[in-house]
Design a protein around this motif. Structure first.
Motif, PDB file in Angstrom:
ATOM      1  N   LEU A 187     -20.998  -3.383  14.271  1.00 42.78           N
ATOM      2  CA  LEU A 187     -19.788  -3.762  14.270  1.00 42.78           C
ATOM      3  C   LEU A 187     -18.838  -2.708  13.574  1.00 42.78           C
ATOM      4  O   LEU A 187     -17.795  -2.335  13.703  1.00 42.78           O
ATOM      5  CB  LEU A 187     -19.559  -5.160  13.867  1.00 42.78           C
ATOM      6  N   VAL A 188     -19.402  -2.655  12.194  1.00 42.49           N
ATOM      7  CA  VAL A 188     -18.605  -1.728  11.278  1.00 42.49           C
ATOM      8  C   VAL A 188     -18.561  -0.399  11.855  1.00 42.49           C
ATOM      9  O   VAL A 188     -17.429   0.192  11.752  1.00 42.49           O
ATOM     10  CB  VAL A 188     -19.432  -2.006   9.812  1.00 42.49           C
ATOM     11  N   ALA A 189     -19.522   0.097  12.307  1.00 49.42           N
ATOM     12  CA  ALA A 189     -19.559   1.520  12.715  1.00 49.42           C
ATOM     13  C   ALA A 189     -18.644   1.546  13.911  1.00 49.42           C
ATOM     14  O   ALA A 189     -17.712   2.616  13.884  1.00 49.42           O
ATOM     15  CB  ALA A 189     -21.246   2.070  13.100  1.00 49.42           C
ATOM     16  N   ALA A 190     -18.503   0.705  14.889  1.00 53.85           N
ATOM     17  CA  ALA A 190     -17.354   0.608  16.143  1.00 53.85           C
ATOM     18  C   ALA A 190     -16.237   0.413  15.624  1.00 53.85           C
ATOM     19  O   ALA A 190     -15.018   0.978  15.953  1.00 53.85           O
ATOM     20  CB  ALA A 190     -18.216  -0.334  17.073  1.00 53.85           C
ATOM     21  N   ALA A 191     -15.971  -0.485  14.680  1.00 54.26           N
ATOM     22  CA  ALA A 191     -14.697  -0.789  14.158  1.00 54.26           C
ATOM     23  C   ALA A 191     -13.977   0.551  13.334  1.00 54.26           C
ATOM     24  O   ALA A 191     -12.767   0.600  13.442  1.00 54.26           O
ATOM     25  CB  ALA A 191     -14.869  -2.067  13.122  1.00 54.26           C
ATOM     26  N   ARG A 192     -14.803   1.049  12.686  1.00 52.61           N
ATOM     27  CA  ARG A 192     -14.345   2.265  12.061  1.00 52.61           C
ATOM     28  C   ARG A 192     -13.714   3.358  13.176  1.00 52.61           C
ATOM     29  O   ARG A 192     -12.779   3.921  12.923  1.00 52.61           O
ATOM     30  CB  ARG A 192     -15.312   3.096  11.164  1.00 52.61           C
ATOM     31  N   VAL A 193     -14.583   3.557  14.151  1.00 53.18           N
ATOM     32  CA  VAL A 193     -13.874   4.471  15.049  1.00 53.18           C
ATOM     33  C   VAL A 193     -12.703   4.075  15.812  1.00 53.18           C
ATOM     34  O   VAL A 193     -11.655   4.694  15.884  1.00 53.18           O
ATOM     35  CB  VAL A 193     -15.119   4.652  16.377  1.00 53.18           C
ATOM     36  N   VAL A 194     -12.667   2.683  16.232  1.00 55.79           N
ATOM     37  CA  VAL A 194     -11.288   2.170  16.759  1.00 55.79           C
ATOM     38  C   VAL A 194     -10.300   2.148  15.575  1.00 55.79           C
ATOM     39  O   VAL A 194      -9.292   2.331  16.233  1.00 55.79           O
ATOM     40  CB  VAL A 194     -11.684   0.740  16.856  1.00 55.79           C
ATOM     41  N   GLY A 195     -10.458   1.928  14.274  1.00 55.91           N
ATOM     42  CA  GLY A 195      -9.651   2.191  13.366  1.00 55.91           C
ATOM     43  C   GLY A 195      -8.813   3.567  13.228  1.00 55.91           C
ATOM     44  O   GLY A 195      -7.753   3.770  13.243  1.00 55.91           O
ATOM     45  N   VAL A 196      -9.815   4.518  13.450  1.00 60.25           N
ATOM     46  CA  VAL A 196      -9.333   5.917  13.575  1.00 60.25           C
ATOM     47  C   VAL A 196      -8.448   6.011  14.756  1.00 60.25           C
ATOM     48  O   VAL A 196      -7.381   6.622  14.934  1.00 60.25           O
ATOM     49  CB  VAL A 196     -10.489   6.852  13.415  1.00 60.25           C
TER      50      VAL A 196
END
Length: 562
Positions: A187-196
């Motif tokens: 989740l953290v890895a995917a959320a960082r991508v989405v945040g960018v």
């Protein structure tokens, strides 16, 4: 308790179990999906789309809805029926986590599935991550940990009394810890991508248009729905709390009866609660292995007086206790309505500390039992003088006792030509079985030295027959009058003795049941798989070997005969 009430409680427990298993499978699939975020956001989205299509089909949606409502409903129903708030730590964690999970889960459901139904929002992985992360990251992670922990603890409580569970519990524990860690990391890895990606206004606008992001008016409506869902659940909690208070008050004013515990106290108890609940209300130590669900025999009692006032045995009692002794009952299944005198057949650690002199009572433990028997004892001893026979037998028994003591075994019985010992009174099943197996291997090795001393004199080598089993034993003081010694009885003791007898009949050295062999982690290549048929026609698989040392690494090879 009347027959309809019993059937209602049985049905509620079945609903709680089945619905819990269904929700656990759903939660496991959800966490596996989150874990794929470690691979890529695209992979996570593709798997989520497949899973969403499955659970939002009519069968999937209906199953999930019924399981969700059924599990919450039975949880609150059992809370409302409690006669006391005294419970084991595991039951307390299970109950309170079960109450807290919906408080966090309902707002999440409104923001995702609710938004989809009310406003046509496409709540895919991209939408969930953009909407829930990072503003609600803490609550989201807390929900994952709480939901998964509740499910794993419930599954453990259901499985812990099953014989083969001990062998696979370590593997399941690793998986239970690894999956939420991987899910949060994904989740953290995917959320960082989405945040960018969402930092780009043009991309963010495309995402909002593609997912039909809720408008300001829709956001207000979703807020009201979240508040309504939580308020409705809170109303059910208040109702359950009110029911508990009413039940407590009814217990206070209910007619009183005398309940006497052999080797314990006599107390005035209200009618209504089960005997196990009466013990808890009054702080009387009483063993409990399954939370009063009728899945074990830890709370079993023998009815000394007052059996005529009790209703017939429940289905749970017949399944767990059999029909041999009608005076043995499960304390969690009987609700006394008249004076009663009982003997607790198993004690908790607290009971053992406060009542160390165990006479007719005892402690139930899952242990490894090892029976060591001198083979062909009559032929070895028959032609020898009394002194020589006793000397030889003592040499053999001292050798076996030393091996058992070196691995923290406890000798519970001396037979004419052998020893019965138990391992693991305070250890895990794996440690108990490893210790018993190591003791059997040491006996095999020590037998070489015994034969070096006596084989020439006897004209034949001394052989030993051993039986190894894992299961339930009852530890306590048994005897007549003042001659009560601390010993052990029970199914596993009988099983080990029976295997030792079969070992001698086969001409082997050790027969082990499959549970003990697997839990000990023995190398099965040195064993022969044997099918045994019991008197009742039941067939089971055991493992036989001519040398117990073959399954334990680090032991010297067997000495060739002659």
């Amino acid at each position: 308790m009347s027959l309809p009430s019993r059937r209602l409680e049985q049905a509620a427990r079945l609903i709680a179990l089945v619905s819990g298993l269904a929700l656990f499978v759903f939660a496991a699939a959800e966490l596996c999906n989150y874990a794929t975020g470690l691979v890529s956001l695209e992979t996570m989205g593709d798997i989520a789309a497949w899973r969403t299509a499955l659970i939002r089909s009519w069968p999937g949606a209906a199953l999930l809805f019924v399981a969700f409502v059924g599990h919450i409903g039975t949880t609150l129903w059992f809370v409302a029926r409690r006669a006391t708030l005294r419970m084991s730590l595991s039951d307390a964690v299970l109950t309170f986590s079960g109450i807290l999970v919906p408080l966090l889960l309902l707002p999440y459901i409104v923001d995702t599935r609710g938004a989809n139904l009310l406003f046509g929002v496409d709540d895919d992985s991209l939408y969930k991550l953009a909407r829930l992360w990072p503003e609600h990251a803490f609550l989201y992670v807390t929900l994952i940990v709480l939901l998964w922990g509740h499910g794993c603890l419930g599954l453990h409580e259901w499985l812990k009394l099953r014989p083969r569970y001990a062998a696979i519990a370590p593997v399941l524990t690793v998986l239970a810890l690894a999956l939420p860690i991987a899910a949060v990391a994904g989740l953290v890895a995917a959320a960082r991508v989405v945040g960018v990606l969402m930092a780009d206004d043009a991309f963010a606008a495309q995402v909002r248009a593609a997912t039909r992001w809720p408008s300001a008016a829709a956001e207000d409506a979703l807020w009201r729905w979240r508040l309504t869902a939580v308020a409705a659940y809170a109303a059910f909690l208040v109702a359950a709390t009110g029911a508990v208070i009413v039940r407590f008050l009814r217990i206070v004013v209910a007619p009183k009866i005398d309940v006497t515990y052999v080797n314990g106290s006599t107390l005035k108890a209200s009618t209504g609660p089960t005997l196990l609940e009466i013990s808890r209300i009054h702080g009387v130590p009483h063993a409990d292995g399954c939370g009063g669900r009728g899945r074990c025999t830890a709370c079993s009692v023998r009815i000394e007086q007052g059996e005529a006032s009790l209703p017939p045995r429940t289905a749970a009692e017949l399944e767990m206790l059999g029909a041999e002794d009608p005076l043995v009952r499960l304390a969690c299944q009987i609700r006394p309505t008249a004076a009663l005198t009982v003997t607790r057949l198993a004690h908790t650690a607290d009971a053992a500390a406060t009542e160390p002199e165990l006479d007719s009572a005892g402690i139930e433990r899952q242990v490894a039992a090892l029976c060591v028997q001198l083979q062909d004892q009559a032929a070895l001893m028959g032609a020898r003088r009394a002194y020589d026979a006793i000397f030889l037998l003592n040499e053999f028994l001292d050798m076996a006792h030393t091996a058992i003591a070196n691995h923290k075994g406890w000798v519970v019985r001396m037979t004419g030509g052998g020893i019965v010992a138990v391992f693991g009174r305070d250890d895990s099943p794996q440690a108990a079985c490893r210790a018993a197996a190591a003791a059997s291997a040491d006996i095999d090795v020590a037998l070489d030295r015994i034969n070096e001393k006596f084989a020439a004199e006897l004209g034949r080598p001394i052989a030993v027959a051993m039986g190894l089993a894992f299961g339930a034993a009852y530890l306590g003081r048994i005897g007549a009058g003042p001659s009560k010694v601390l010993t052990a009885i029970g199914p596993v003791i009988d099983a080990a003795s029976g295997l030792a007898a079969l070992t001698e009949a086969r001409g082997s050295q050790l027969l082990s049941d499959s549970i003990a062999l697997e839990a000990a982690g023995l190398d099965a290549t040195g064993f022969e798989l044997v099918s045994l048929t019991a008197k009742n026609g039941e067939t089971r698989q055991v493992f036989a070997t001519g040398h117990a040392r073959l399954g334990v690494p680090g032991k010297p090879p067997p000495v060739p005969p002659g």
